[in-house]
Design a protein around this motif. Structure first.
Motif, PDB file in Angstrom:
ATOM      1  N   GLY A  11      11.911  11.985   2.313  1.00 15.81           N
ATOM      2  CA  GLY A  11      10.616  12.072   1.419  1.00 15.81           C
ATOM      3  C   GLY A  11      10.625  11.250   0.006  1.00 15.81           C
ATOM      4  N   LEU A  12      11.599  10.168  -0.030  1.00 16.62           N
ATOM      5  CA  LEU A  12      11.664   9.324  -1.344  1.00 16.62           C
ATOM      6  C   LEU A  12      10.423   8.887  -1.745  1.00 16.62           C
ATOM      7  CD1 LEU A  12      14.399   9.446  -2.808  1.00 16.62           C
ATOM      8  CD2 LEU A  12      14.769   7.014  -1.961  1.00 16.62           C
ATOM      9  N   GLU A  13      10.185   9.209  -3.050  1.00 15.48           N
ATOM     10  CA  GLU A  13       8.735   8.635  -3.588  1.00 15.48           C
ATOM     11  C   GLU A  13       8.914   7.935  -4.818  1.00 15.48           C
ATOM     12  OE1 GLU A  13       5.652  11.406  -3.667  1.00 15.48           O
ATOM     13  OE2 GLU A  13       5.842  11.845  -1.692  1.00 15.48           O
ATOM     14  N   LYS A  14       8.398   7.099  -5.262  1.00  8.25           N
ATOM     15  CA  LYS A  14       8.559   6.455  -6.509  1.00  8.25           C
ATOM     16  C   LYS A  14       7.257   5.620  -6.981  1.00  8.25           C
ATOM     17  CE  LYS A  14      10.551   4.859 -10.414  1.00  8.25           C
ATOM     18  NZ  LYS A  14      11.030   5.900 -11.279  1.00  8.25           N
ATOM     19  N   THR A  15       6.785   5.939  -7.835  1.00 10.54           N
ATOM     20  CA  THR A  15       5.521   5.529  -8.528  1.00 10.54           C
ATOM     21  C   THR A  15       5.800   4.901  -9.768  1.00 10.54           C
ATOM     22  OG1 THR A  15       4.840   7.630  -9.698  1.00 10.54           O
ATOM     23  CG2 THR A  15       4.068   7.033  -7.242  1.00 10.54           C
ATOM     24  N   GLU A  18       0.017   3.427 -11.270  1.00  7.58           N
ATOM     25  CA  GLU A  18      -0.875   3.542 -10.194  1.00  7.58           C
ATOM     26  C   GLU A  18      -0.280   2.879  -8.886  1.00  7.58           C
ATOM     27  OE1 GLU A  18      -4.769   2.146 -10.752  1.00  7.58           O
ATOM     28  OE2 GLU A  18      -5.271   3.423 -12.181  1.00  7.58           O
ATOM     29  N   VAL A  19       0.767   2.421  -9.021  1.00  6.75           N
ATOM     30  CA  VAL A  19       1.434   1.653  -7.853  1.00  6.75           C
ATOM     31  C   VAL A  19       2.373   2.486  -7.145  1.00  6.75           C
ATOM     32  CG1 VAL A  19       3.169  -0.350  -7.329  1.00  6.75           C
ATOM     33  CG2 VAL A  19       1.269  -0.566  -9.159  1.00  6.75           C
ATOM     34  N   HIS A  20       2.494   2.554  -5.982  1.00  6.87           N
ATOM     35  CA  HIS A  20       3.214   3.586  -5.109  1.00  6.87           C
ATOM     36  C   HIS A  20       4.338   2.543  -4.443  1.00  6.87           C
ATOM     37  CE1 HIS A  20       0.752   7.302  -5.467  1.00  6.87           C
ATOM     38  NE2 HIS A  20      -0.113   6.391  -5.566  1.00  6.87           N
ATOM     39  N   ALA A  21       5.412   2.355  -5.110  1.00  7.50           N
ATOM     40  CA  ALA A  21       6.593   1.502  -4.532  1.00  7.50           C
ATOM     41  C   ALA A  21       7.104   2.368  -3.258  1.00  7.50           C
ATOM     42  CB  ALA A  21       7.493   1.470  -5.549  1.00  7.50           C
ATOM     43  N   LEU A  22       7.191   3.646  -3.285  1.00  8.84           N
ATOM     44  CA  LEU A  22       7.708   4.318  -2.057  1.00  8.84           C
ATOM     45  C   LEU A  22       7.013   5.516  -2.064  1.00  8.84           C
ATOM     46  CD1 LEU A  22      11.717   4.562  -2.801  1.00  8.84           C
ATOM     47  CD2 LEU A  22      10.317   2.951  -1.449  1.00  8.84           C
ATOM     48  N   ARG A  23       6.664   5.797  -0.689  1.00 13.31           N
ATOM     49  CA  ARG A  23       5.739   6.863  -0.006  1.00 13.31           C
ATOM     50  C   ARG A  23       6.331   7.966   0.751  1.00 13.31           C
ATOM     51  NH1 ARG A  23       0.076   4.975  -0.995  1.00 13.31           N
ATOM     52  NH2 ARG A  23       0.209   3.084  -1.891  1.00 13.31           N
ATOM     53  N   GLY A  24       7.531   8.219   0.600  1.00 15.98           N
ATOM     54  CA  GLY A  24       8.001   9.227   1.486  1.00 15.98           C
ATOM     55  C   GLY A  24       9.180   8.458   2.442  1.00 15.98           C
ATOM     56  N   LEU A  25       9.797   7.739   1.808  1.00 15.28           N
ATOM     57  CA  LEU A  25      11.011   7.011   2.681  1.00 15.28           C
ATOM     58  C   LEU A  25      12.082   7.904   2.998  1.00 15.28           C
ATOM     59  CD1 LEU A  25      12.113   4.153   3.651  1.00 15.28           C
ATOM     60  CD2 LEU A  25      13.099   4.020   1.479  1.00 15.28           C
ATOM     61  N   ASP A  26      12.264   7.866   4.416  1.00 17.37           N
ATOM     62  CA  ASP A  26      13.209   8.437   5.086  1.00 17.37           C
ATOM     63  C   ASP A  26      14.528   7.715   5.697  1.00 17.37           C
ATOM     64  OD1 ASP A  26      12.034  10.990   4.580  1.00 17.37           O
ATOM     65  OD2 ASP A  26      11.059  11.072   6.469  1.00 17.37           O
ATOM     66  N   LEU A  27      15.728   7.817   5.094  1.00 17.12           N
ATOM     67  CA  LEU A  27      16.889   7.126   5.738  1.00 17.12           C
ATOM     68  C   LEU A  27      18.093   8.141   6.081  1.00 17.12           C
ATOM     69  CD1 LEU A  27      17.289   4.546   3.047  1.00 17.12           C
ATOM     70  CD2 LEU A  27      16.389   4.070   5.189  1.00 17.12           C
ATOM     71  N   ALA A  28      18.678   7.585   7.113  1.00 18.51           N
ATOM     72  CA  ALA A  28      19.998   8.292   7.464  1.00 18.51           C
ATOM     73  C   ALA A  28      21.189   7.374   8.012  1.00 18.51           C
ATOM     74  CB  ALA A  28      19.486   9.297   8.451  1.00 18.51           C
ATOM     75  N   VAL A  29      21.780   7.115   7.212  1.00 17.08           N
ATOM     76  CA  VAL A  29      22.818   6.045   7.606  1.00 17.08           C
ATOM     77  C   VAL A  29      24.243   6.664   7.819  1.00 17.08           C
ATOM     78  CG1 VAL A  29      23.960   3.838   6.978  1.00 17.08           C
ATOM     79  CG2 VAL A  29      21.451   4.386   5.950  1.00 17.08           C
ATOM     80  N   THR A  57      15.352   6.475 -11.141  1.00  8.46           N
ATOM     81  CA  THR A  57      15.368   7.985 -10.715  1.00  8.46           C
ATOM     82  C   THR A  57      13.886   8.070  -9.639  1.00  8.46           C
ATOM     83  OG1 THR A  57      13.932   8.714 -12.587  1.00  8.46           O
ATOM     84  CG2 THR A  57      16.195   8.990 -12.605  1.00  8.46           C
ATOM     85  N   PRO A  58      13.964   8.790  -8.850  1.00  6.86           N
ATOM     86  CA  PRO A  58      12.759   8.798  -7.775  1.00  6.86           C
ATOM     87  C   PRO A  58      11.721   9.849  -8.631  1.00  6.86           C
ATOM     88  CG  PRO A  58      14.573  10.318  -7.178  1.00  6.86           C
ATOM     89  CD  PRO A  58      15.073   9.467  -8.220  1.00  6.86           C
ATOM     90  N   THR A  59      10.522   9.525  -8.289  1.00  2.00           N
ATOM     91  CA  THR A  59       9.293  10.437  -8.612  1.00  2.00           C
ATOM     92  C   THR A  59       9.296  11.579  -7.751  1.00  2.00           C
ATOM     93  OG1 THR A  59       8.230   8.508  -9.141  1.00  2.00           O
ATOM     94  CG2 THR A  59       6.703  10.420  -8.863  1.00  2.00           C
ATOM     95  N   GLY A  60       9.810  11.592  -6.357  1.00  2.21           N
ATOM     96  CA  GLY A  60       9.797  12.793  -5.539  1.00  2.21           C
ATOM     97  C   GLY A  60      10.866  12.577  -4.484  1.00  2.21           C
ATOM     98  N   GLY A  61      11.092  13.578  -3.887  1.00  2.61           N
ATOM     99  CA  GLY A  61      12.001  13.467  -2.611  1.00  2.61           C
ATOM    100  C   GLY A  61      13.281  13.692  -3.187  1.00  2.61           C
ATOM    101  N   ARG A  62      14.102  13.498  -2.112  1.00  2.00           N
ATOM    102  CA  ARG A  62      15.799  13.461  -2.447  1.00  2.00           C
ATOM    103  C   ARG A  62      16.434  12.728  -1.722  1.00  2.00           C
ATOM    104  NH1 ARG A  62      19.316  17.485   0.719  1.00  2.00           N
ATOM    105  NH2 ARG A  62      21.120  18.256  -0.774  1.00  2.00           N
ATOM    106  N   ARG A 212       5.173  -0.903   3.040  1.00  2.00           N
ATOM    107  CA  ARG A 212       4.324  -0.099   2.087  1.00  2.00           C
ATOM    108  C   ARG A 212       4.893   1.262   1.751  1.00  2.00           C
ATOM    109  NH1 ARG A 212      -2.088  -0.498   3.194  1.00  2.00           N
ATOM    110  NH2 ARG A 212      -2.116  -2.783   2.836  1.00  2.00           N
ATOM    111  N   GLY A 213       6.239   1.155   1.582  1.00  2.00           N
ATOM    112  CA  GLY A 213       6.870   2.298   0.944  1.00  2.00           C
ATOM    113  C   GLY A 213       7.511   3.313   1.783  1.00  2.00           C
ATOM    114  N   ARG A 214       7.224   3.151   3.237  1.00  2.00           N
ATOM    115  CA  ARG A 214       7.404   3.863   4.374  1.00  2.00           C
ATOM    116  C   ARG A 214       8.390   3.367   5.243  1.00  2.00           C
ATOM    117  NH1 ARG A 214       1.892   5.277   4.032  1.00  2.00           N
ATOM    118  NH2 ARG A 214       1.677   7.329   2.939  1.00  2.00           N
ATOM    119  N   ALA A 215       9.421   4.143   6.131  1.00  2.00           N
ATOM    120  CA  ALA A 215      10.055   3.378   7.226  1.00  2.00           C
ATOM    121  C   ALA A 215       9.216   3.664   8.548  1.00  2.00           C
ATOM    122  CB  ALA A 215      11.316   4.374   7.481  1.00  2.00           C
ATOM    123  N   VAL A 216       8.709   2.272   8.878  1.00  2.00           N
ATOM    124  CA  VAL A 216       7.856   2.367  10.138  1.00  2.00           C
ATOM    125  C   VAL A 216       8.488   2.195  11.495  1.00  2.00           C
ATOM    126  CG1 VAL A 216       5.835   1.335   8.468  1.00  2.00           C
ATOM    127  CG2 VAL A 216       7.580  -0.083   9.841  1.00  2.00           C
TER     128      VAL A 216
END
Length: 320
Positions: A11-15, A18-29, A57-62, A212-216
């Motif tokens: 759920g990685l987020e960064k704003t 008003e710009v939402h660069a990341l909107r809940g990005l999930d990664l698992a490498v 630093t992220p705005t939200g998520g981990r 758009r900031g998400r893993a599609v």
């Protein structure tokens, strides 16, 4: 067996205002894998890498890198990673050997340990013969290899590569690809961002497509290609045969064939992996459709990328 992840975000987020660069990005490498992070300009790739390398630093998520939280344990993350940016960071006024020894000192490797590590990397990347010439006189490919060597000074567990072969000729690009695969074979985890789809196809064990900031989408290159199917195309002998060819391909695939009257072709996406070219030709022959050419080809990664990221990016999102 439990999978250990070298890079993990939830759920990685960064704003930025008003710009939402990341909107809940999930990664698992997984450890030891090469992961290709792909996406159009403004999709959030650079922002994700900046967070994972503790540059912002992220705005939200981990996010965890090498088991360390990027927000709460940034120093531990930095000790575990290597970073090679899009543009070479080497000093052109220094020799190759002096550059690596400088990076070694900055990383805490002093004296004989730093000199030995620099010499080892110069030899590994076939730069030893030019090691005592100033880097400004080196080719672009040599400087990129020196930059990659600098990122490996501390034996990093995770290596971040941001468009490592931009502007290189095919021969220099091939050398970098070989080096990256060798690193992965030795257990280094590599997170690669690139605009060269062939590069991702050649190197990545898994690909994450960001838009758009998400893993599609994510998966091995072959898996992503299978999602959008192969493409069948037949060329008929005369315009009157176009309709008949379209009927046959529709019946075989359940798709919506596209007719090109100028080229006398009919094409359709094929999701059925069991459908073969000989069968297509037989069905066309049974239907008495005169065909001069026929093909069934898997999609390229470029086609997968365009299909998955077809939504345009807005001006505000592009700014990130």
């Amino acid at each position: 067996m439990t999978t250990t992840y070298a890079v993990l975000s939830e759920g990685l987020e960064k704003t930025y205002g008003e710009v939402h660069a990341l909107r809940g990005l999930d990664l698992a490498v997984p450890e030891g894998a090469v992961c290709g992070l792909l996406g159009p300009n403004g999709a959030g790739k650079t922002t994700a890498v900046r967070i994972l390398t503790t540059l912002t630093t992220p705005t939200g998520g981990r996010a965890l890198v090498a088991g360390h939280d990027v927000t709460r344990e940034p120093a531990a993350v930095r000790r575990a990673i290597g970073v090679t940016g899009q543009y070479a960071s080497v000093d052109g006024d220094l020799t190759g050997r002096e550059n690596l020894r400088l990076f070694a000192r900055l990383a805490g490797l002093r004296g004989s340990a730093g000199r030995a590590r620099a010499d080892e990397l110069l030899e590994r990347f076939a730069l030893d013969e030019a090691a005592d010439r100033v880097a400004s006189g080196w080719s672009g490919g040599m400087r990129r290899r020196l930059d990659l060597a600098a990122g490996l000074i501390t034996h990093p567990r995770v290596l971040f590569l941001d468009e490592p072969t931009t502007g290189l000729d095919p021969s220099a690009r091939e050398r970098i690809w070989t080096a990256v695969r060798e690193l992965a074979d030795e257990g280094t985890t590599v997170l690669l961002t690139t605009q060269y789809l062939e590069e991702a196809d050649r190197l990545a064990d898994d690909i994450v497509v960001v838009d758009r900031g998400r893993a599609v989408a994510n998966g091995a290159p072959a898996e992503l290609k299978a999602r959008i199917g192969s493409y069948a195309e037949v060329t008929v002998a005369e315009p009157a045969a176009l309709a008949g060819a379209a009927v046959v391909l529709d019946q075989l695939t359940g798709g919506r064939p596209a007719l090109d009257e100028d080229r006398l072709t009919v094409g359709v996406t094929v999701l059925d992996t069991g459908l073969t070219l000989p069968r297509i030709i037989r069905e066309l022959d049974t239907a008495a459709v005169p065909v001069t050419d026929a093909s069934l080809r898997p999609p390229t990664l470029d086609e997968v990328f365009l299909r998955l990221t077809r939504t345009p990016v807005t001006q505000k999102e592009n700014a990130a």
